[in-house]
Each structure stands twice: as structure tokens, then as C-alpha cells.
Write a protein that holds these residues in place. Structure first.
Motif, PDB file in Angstrom:
ATOM      1  N   ASP A  80       0.830  -1.206   0.000  1.00 33.25           N
ATOM      2  CA  ASP A  80       0.000   0.000   0.000  1.00 33.25           C
ATOM      3  C   ASP A  80       0.863   1.255   0.000  1.00 33.25           C
ATOM      4  O   ASP A  80       0.595   2.217   0.718  1.00 33.25           O
ATOM      5  CB  ASP A  80      -0.942   0.014   1.210  1.00 33.25           C
ATOM      6  N   ASN A  81       1.938   1.243  -0.764  1.00 33.85           N
ATOM      7  CA  ASN A  81       2.879   2.361  -0.868  1.00 33.85           C
ATOM      8  C   ASN A  81       3.508   2.738   0.466  1.00 33.85           C
ATOM      9  O   ASN A  81       3.844   3.890   0.688  1.00 33.85           O
ATOM     10  CB  ASN A  81       2.210   3.580  -1.505  1.00 33.85           C
ATOM     11  N   GLN A  82       3.643   1.799   1.363  1.00 32.41           N
ATOM     12  CA  GLN A  82       4.282   2.037   2.656  1.00 32.41           C
ATOM     13  C   GLN A  82       5.393   1.014   2.873  1.00 32.41           C
ATOM     14  O   GLN A  82       5.241  -0.152   2.552  1.00 32.41           O
ATOM     15  CB  GLN A  82       3.274   1.915   3.809  1.00 32.41           C
ATOM     16  N   LEU A  83       6.480   1.493   3.419  1.00 33.68           N
ATOM     17  CA  LEU A  83       7.570   0.634   3.839  1.00 33.68           C
ATOM     18  C   LEU A  83       7.421   0.471   5.336  1.00 33.68           C
ATOM     19  O   LEU A  83       7.246   1.446   6.061  1.00 33.68           O
ATOM     20  CB  LEU A  83       8.914   1.299   3.493  1.00 33.68           C
ATOM     21  N   LYS A  84       7.442  -0.770   5.811  1.00 32.52           N
ATOM     22  CA  LYS A  84       7.218  -1.043   7.225  1.00 32.52           C
ATOM     23  C   LYS A  84       8.488  -1.550   7.888  1.00 32.52           C
ATOM     24  O   LYS A  84       9.311  -2.180   7.264  1.00 32.52           O
ATOM     25  CB  LYS A  84       6.107  -2.075   7.397  1.00 32.52           C
ATOM     26  N   ILE A  85       8.605  -1.237   9.174  1.00 30.33           N
ATOM     27  CA  ILE A  85       9.688  -1.758   9.994  1.00 30.33           C
ATOM     28  C   ILE A  85       9.058  -2.491  11.172  1.00 30.33           C
ATOM     29  O   ILE A  85       8.028  -2.066  11.686  1.00 30.33           O
ATOM     30  CB  ILE A  85      10.643  -0.639  10.466  1.00 30.33           C
ATOM     31  N   SER A  86       9.642  -3.616  11.539  1.00 32.38           N
ATOM     32  CA  SER A  86       9.145  -4.353  12.693  1.00 32.38           C
ATOM     33  C   SER A  86      10.325  -4.746  13.571  1.00 32.38           C
ATOM     34  O   SER A  86      11.461  -4.830  13.101  1.00 32.38           O
ATOM     35  CB  SER A  86       8.359  -5.593  12.256  1.00 32.38           C
TER      36      SER A  86
ATOM     37  N   LYS B 201       9.118  10.582   3.259  1.00 37.05           N
ATOM     38  CA  LYS B 201       9.791  11.871   3.060  1.00 37.05           C
ATOM     39  C   LYS B 201      11.049  11.972   3.912  1.00 37.05           C
ATOM     40  O   LYS B 201      12.095  12.438   3.447  1.00 37.05           O
ATOM     41  CB  LYS B 201       8.848  13.033   3.374  1.00 37.05           C
ATOM     42  N   ASN B 202      10.973  11.539   5.172  1.00 39.39           N
ATOM     43  CA  ASN B 202      12.164  11.576   6.025  1.00 39.39           C
ATOM     44  C   ASN B 202      13.199  10.537   5.599  1.00 39.39           C
ATOM     45  O   ASN B 202      14.396  10.761   5.736  1.00 39.39           O
ATOM     46  CB  ASN B 202      11.784  11.378   7.492  1.00 39.39           C
ATOM     47  N   LEU B 203      12.737   9.411   5.063  1.00 36.72           N
ATOM     48  CA  LEU B 203      13.676   8.418   4.525  1.00 36.72           C
ATOM     49  C   LEU B 203      14.431   8.998   3.332  1.00 36.72           C
ATOM     50  O   LEU B 203      15.641   8.823   3.211  1.00 36.72           O
ATOM     51  CB  LEU B 203      12.935   7.145   4.131  1.00 36.72           C
ATOM     52  N   GLU B 204      13.725   9.712   2.465  1.00 33.12           N
ATOM     53  CA  GLU B 204      14.382  10.372   1.331  1.00 33.12           C
ATOM     54  C   GLU B 204      15.397  11.397   1.812  1.00 33.12           C
ATOM     55  O   GLU B 204      16.493  11.504   1.262  1.00 33.12           O
ATOM     56  CB  GLU B 204      13.343  11.050   0.434  1.00 33.12           C
ATOM     57  N   LYS B 205      15.048  12.152   2.848  1.00 31.27           N
ATOM     58  CA  LYS B 205      15.969  13.135   3.424  1.00 31.27           C
ATOM     59  C   LYS B 205      17.232  12.443   3.939  1.00 31.27           C
ATOM     60  O   LYS B 205      18.353  12.895   3.677  1.00 31.27           O
ATOM     61  CB  LYS B 205      15.272  13.880   4.563  1.00 31.27           C
ATOM     62  N   PHE B 206      17.053  11.327   4.653  1.00 28.45           N
ATOM     63  CA  PHE B 206      18.192  10.568   5.162  1.00 28.45           C
ATOM     64  C   PHE B 206      19.053  10.037   4.017  1.00 28.45           C
ATOM     65  O   PHE B 206      20.282  10.147   4.040  1.00 28.45           O
ATOM     66  CB  PHE B 206      17.711   9.410   6.046  1.00 28.45           C
ATOM     67  N   LEU B 207      18.409   9.482   2.985  1.00 25.44           N
ATOM     68  CA  LEU B 207      19.164   8.922   1.860  1.00 25.44           C
ATOM     69  C   LEU B 207      19.877  10.008   1.060  1.00 25.44           C
ATOM     70  O   LEU B 207      20.966   9.782   0.529  1.00 25.44           O
ATOM     71  CB  LEU B 207      18.242   8.096   0.960  1.00 25.44           C
TER      72      LEU B 207
END
Length: 152
Positions: free
Chosen positions: A36-42, A99-105
Motif C-alpha cells: 500500500d505504498n508504505q515501507l514497514k519496519i518491525s 519523506k524523512n527516509l528520502e531526506k536521510f538517503l
């Protein structure tokens, strides 16, 4: 009347205070595929209940940061029991802020690809637990020093 006072004094003196639940570590941090256009972390949060009584986890507030950039915010109401005198695993899942992941990358992406840097993943937050109506707050401050192994 004296019998009642003696009973309450014995009751108060015989009660052992509730020991605080201890945060041990965070294990099994995993990134899941896009859904669903989301990257998840567990991840699994390991908690130790030193008491003989069952304690219930009621709330989780957790930020996951990559080099001080917030990637995930988890705010969940829970009802997970921590058995007495035992370690319990609390499974968590959260959506990564793209958006924050893009900023980090954008800041660290090339260095990650070249393998010249080992970024840290920091878990900051609190867990609320209750026993006998008494609320306890468990602080989480944990760092995973090389999370580039998660990205494959």
C-alpha cells in the motif's frame, strides 16, 4: 475495632512493593516490502518482569531515528500481559515516513552504498504498564549501530 486495625497493619506490612519492569533490548529488526505504498519496519522489544504478578502493557510511544532523522513514530494502545518472573517479547510494527527516509538517503545514501559509513538506528520512547491500577513508565533508549545490514 482493634481487630480491623491489626488486620490492615498485617496486610500493609506483608505486601511486597512492585518492582519496575526492565527494558532489556530490541531484537529482530526487519524491513518489510512495500505494501500500500508504505515501507514497514518491525522489531521485538524484550521486557523482563521481575514480579510474581502479571503486569499489563497499555501504551507504547516510540520514535525510530536514523542518524537523528525521525523515520517512524509508533503510538499504540495495547493490552499485552507480562507474565510474572519472566521475559516477554513485545512485537511492534510501524510505517516508515517516506519523506524523512528520502531526506536521510539524500544526506547519507552514497556513503551507504559505498559501505564507508555505518549509520545508527535509535529507538527512543516509553512503554506504560499497569499492575493493581498503578501505572509504571518504562523508558526506551536503545541504539542499533549498523542497520545497513537490514537493507538488502
Amino acid at each position: 475495632m482493634k481487630k480491623h486495625i491489626a488486620f490492615y497493619l498485617i496486610l500493609l506490612c506483608s505486601c511486597k512493593p512492585i518492582e519496575p519492569v526492565e527494558f532489556k533490548e530490541i531484537k529482530n529488526v526487519r524491513l518489510s516490502t512495500l505494501s500500500d505504498n508504505q515501507l514497514k519496519i518491525s522489531a521485538d522489544i524484550i521486557l523482563d518482569n521481575p514480579n510474581k504478578i502479571k503486569i499489563t502493557v497499555t501504551k507504547l510511544n516510540l520514535d525510530i531515528l536514523a542518524d537523528e532523522i525521525p523515520l517512524v513514530y509508533i503510538n499504540d494502545d495495547l493490552s499485552k500481559s507480562l507474565e510474572g518472573e519472566d521475559e516477554t517479547t513485545l512485537n511492534i510494527t510501524g510505517d516508515i515516513d517516506i519523506k524523512n527516509l528520502e531526506k536521510f538517503l539524500n544526506q547519507r545514501g552514497i556513503a551507504l552504498l559505498l559501505g564507508s559509513e555505518n549509520p545508527s538506528l535509535k529507538f527512543l520512547g516509553t512503554i506504560e504498564a499497569k499492575a493493581y491500577g498503578i501505572k509504571e513508565v518504562i523508558n526506551i533508549d536503545f541504539s542499533l549501530n549498523n542497520f545497513s545490514d537490514l537493507v538488502r
